[in-house]
Design a protein around this motif. Structure first.
Motif, mmCIF file in Angstrom:
data_model
loop_
_atom_site.group_PDB
_atom_site.id
_atom_site.type_symbol
_atom_site.label_atom_id
_atom_site.label_comp_id
_atom_site.label_asym_id
_atom_site.label_seq_id
_atom_site.Cartn_x
_atom_site.Cartn_y
_atom_site.Cartn_z
ATOM 1 N N LEU A 145 8.301 3.245 2.172
ATOM 2 C CA LEU A 145 7.056 3.298 1.417
ATOM 3 C C LEU A 145 6.906 4.617 0.693
ATOM 4 C CD1 LEU A 145 4.330 1.726 3.760
ATOM 5 C CD2 LEU A 145 5.084 0.877 1.543
ATOM 6 N N TYR A 148 0.499 5.967 1.135
ATOM 7 C CA TYR A 148 1.726 6.688 0.807
ATOM 8 C C TYR A 148 1.760 8.064 1.476
ATOM 9 C CZ TYR A 148 2.421 3.168 -2.893
ATOM 10 O OH TYR A 148 2.612 1.996 -3.598
ATOM 11 N N SER A 195 2.758 7.855 5.050
ATOM 12 C CA SER A 195 4.205 7.610 5.095
ATOM 13 C C SER A 195 4.987 8.886 4.839
ATOM 14 C CB SER A 195 4.580 6.540 4.064
ATOM 15 O OG SER A 195 3.955 5.312 4.352
ATOM 16 N N LEU A 242 4.587 0.219 8.628
ATOM 17 C CA LEU A 242 3.259 -0.243 8.240
ATOM 18 C C LEU A 242 2.761 -1.180 9.323
ATOM 19 C CD1 LEU A 242 1.036 -0.516 6.012
ATOM 20 C CD2 LEU A 242 2.397 -2.384 5.048
ATOM 21 N N LEU A 258 9.772 -4.570 4.511
ATOM 22 C CA LEU A 258 9.058 -4.413 3.246
ATOM 23 C C LEU A 258 10.017 -4.427 2.067
ATOM 24 C CD1 LEU A 258 6.589 -1.658 4.446
ATOM 25 C CD2 LEU A 258 5.989 -4.019 3.892
ATOM 26 N N LEU A 306 2.388 -3.003 -4.081
ATOM 27 C CA LEU A 306 3.674 -2.324 -3.921
ATOM 28 C C LEU A 306 4.670 -2.719 -5.007
ATOM 29 C CD1 LEU A 306 4.169 -2.535 -0.037
ATOM 30 C CD2 LEU A 306 3.169 -0.681 -1.383
#
Length: 530
Positions: free
Chosen positions: A29, A95, A98, A181, A202, A237
């Protein structure tokens, strides 16, 4: 099973293409804002009613959130929750957490304080950011042991918090196999469960969406679905990866959504079937300018065939259906725009996406059943979640020893490999020894001109054990006659499938993601003796 996202030759030649130079998909991410800011720094990343955030600004804000978290002692593996409506701050927190190595955790802002308290006690986040209108939950978060509580409002709120932090990217890079996530289930069958999705999960999901949606730097994407839902965040995303503008407008009504789609020339939108049904009740939808709308993606629950036909005629854009669960990182099947032109396929949810194995098995033995035979849908491959958070028993019940996700959904394949859903297995009605699938009944009843929305549930019957009950919302200006509606159904399907009774209501109870809350209907109308 590995999926490689290979750019086309034109994309290789495009300096603004955001994927890795070697062609593999993004599996972190934290890499999404980094790479897009490097490719198109001045392009609009997020647009709201009052402001625009560029990709360079979003990446910088994410770095500030990361450093503010690190300064507060948040480290890799810690959870960082966000509770609030879709916003640029939500994405910066996602973000930024992450970039700090933490696990962003999207919470349902529609929950009551005791429900939020339960999830906070389960997730034990080190920090939480509360969106506008949710400041009252600060005390709940502190009582649940959250060390850092940040609100968007006030002089000491989010803006001041990030402004005091460095905008130098801390450079964290998570292993793709680690949890990247976390979402929580809607809790319709018990306490909500945390769903751990990895970077690899993801990456595969975003790769599939990239191929399907034809997004580019000229696109305007709208996800009115909340970001605590995988389909809403998934569009955000994939829009960022492709350099599209993400429009963050939270419609207050179907009429407001109708206006927003046209005013901002939205090219790609995600909606659940109930929202599309509501839109079709508006006279202004039929006279609207839909020339900018290229794709309308729907899913989360079956779309009655009459509604789908009407929507296709009204909007004139490409329709794409995707079936999946949060536990499968969103969609795993695809009913393509071309498939929507074939009437016989409209009742299906499409074919499995490339490199996503899907099986139909006997739910008792887990042995595969042949085409045309109904069973439980199982999903395999890289879309399958890592596990349920701190819940090994639920994980063991959901994922087989060889890695297949048990969806609990009833389905069947046809000879061409198209998947047909027949409701949640727990929603299946057994009436007089016959299996009745509510989605089939709902599709028939929706074709009646007096029916705007309908949900069919099983209720106890002294004669049949269970019997179908139709809970109906009338169309505008119409009344529903129970005997007439039952007769309509009996002309179109086997009598044992038809509702034995009809209840008329103003609105159906919905989960936060727009699914009909059938547990509530069964509880409300489940009296014996029908």
């Amino acid at each position: 099973m590995t999926v490689v996202l290979l750019p086309t030759p034109a994309e290789y030649a495009d300096p603004h293409y955001a994927l890795h130079a070697d062609g593999t998909r993004i599996e972190r991410l934290e890499d999404i804002p980094r790479r897009r800011a490097a490719a198109t720094p001045a392009a609009s990343a997020v647009r709201t009613a009052t402001a625009t955030t560029t990709y360079a600004e979003l990446d910088r804000d994410a770095s500030r959130v990361a450093n503010a978290l690190i300064d507060a002692g948040v480290g890799p593996g810690d959870r960082v929750a966000y509770l609030g409506e879709n916003s640029a701050q939500f994405l910066a927190t996602l973000y930024g957490a992450s970039k700090a190595g933490a696990i962003p955790t999207a919470l349902n802002f529609r929950l009551a304080p005791p429900e939020v308290e339960y999830i906070l006690g389960d997730a034990e986040p080190a920090a939480i950011v509360l969106g506008h209108g949710h400041e009252h939950l600060a005390a709940t978060a502190r009582d649940a042991g959250v060390g850092l509580v940040v609100t968007l409002a006030g002089p000491d709120g989010y803006d001041a918090w990030v402004a005091a932090a460095s905008d130098v990217d801390p450079g964290y890079a998570r292993d793709p196999g680690e949890t990247a996530l976390m979402f929580y289930t809607s809790g319709t069958t018990g306490h909500p469960k945390g769903i751990e999705l990895t970077g690899a999960n993801l990456g595969q999901a975003v790769a599939a969406m990239h191929y399907l949606l034809e997004l580019d730097t000229t696109s305007v994407a709208l996800a009115p679905v909340p970001f605590f839902h995988v389909s809403g965040l998934g569009l955000a995303l994939v829009a960022a990866i492709n350099g599209a503008e993400l429009l963050l407008r939270n419609p207050t009504s179907p009429a407001d959504l109708c206006t927003i789609l046209q005013e901002y020339r939205v090219s790609h939108a995600v909606a659940v079937p109930t929202v599309i049904q509501f839109l079709l009740t508006l006279p202004e939808v039929r006279t609207g300018d839909w020339s900018a709308l290229k794709y309308l993606v729907y899913g989360a629950s079956p779309m009655p065939e009459p509604v789908l036909r009407e929507a296709t005629a009204v909007f004139g854009c490409k329709f794409l259906q995707s079936y999946g669960l949060t536990e499968s990182t969103g969609g795993v099947t695809m009913l393509s725009p071309a498939d929507h032109r074939e009437a016989r396929k409209l009742r299906s949810v499409g074919q499995p996406m490339p490199n996503v194995p899907v099986r139909i098995v006997d739910p008792a033995t887990l042995v595969d059943v042949p085409p045309g035979v109904r069973g439980e849908v199982l999903i395999g491959g890289g879309h399958v979640m890592r596990r349920y958070w701190r819940n090994p028993a639920a994980t063991e019940a959901a994922i087989t020893p060889d890695g297949w996700l048990r969806t609990g959904d009833g389905g069947s394949f046809d000879e061409d490999g198209y998947l047909y859903l027949h409701d949640r297995l727990k929603d299946m009605i057994v009436s007089g020894g016959e299996n009745v699938y509510p989605a089939e009944v709902e599709s028939v009843l929706t074709g009646h001109p007096s029916v705007a929305h309908v949900a069919v549930v099983g209720v106890p019957s002294s004669r049949w054990g269970e019997t179908p009950l139709a809970v109906v919302v009338p169309a505008a200006g119409r009344t529903v006659d129970a005997a007439e509606l039952i007769a309509w159904a009996r002309e179109r399907m086997a009598h044992y499938k038809c509702p034995s009774d009809v209840v008329v209501v103003d609105a159906l109870p919905l989960t936060a993601s727009g699914k009909v809350l059938k547990t509530s209907l069964r509880s409300r109308y489940g009296g014996a003796g029908r």
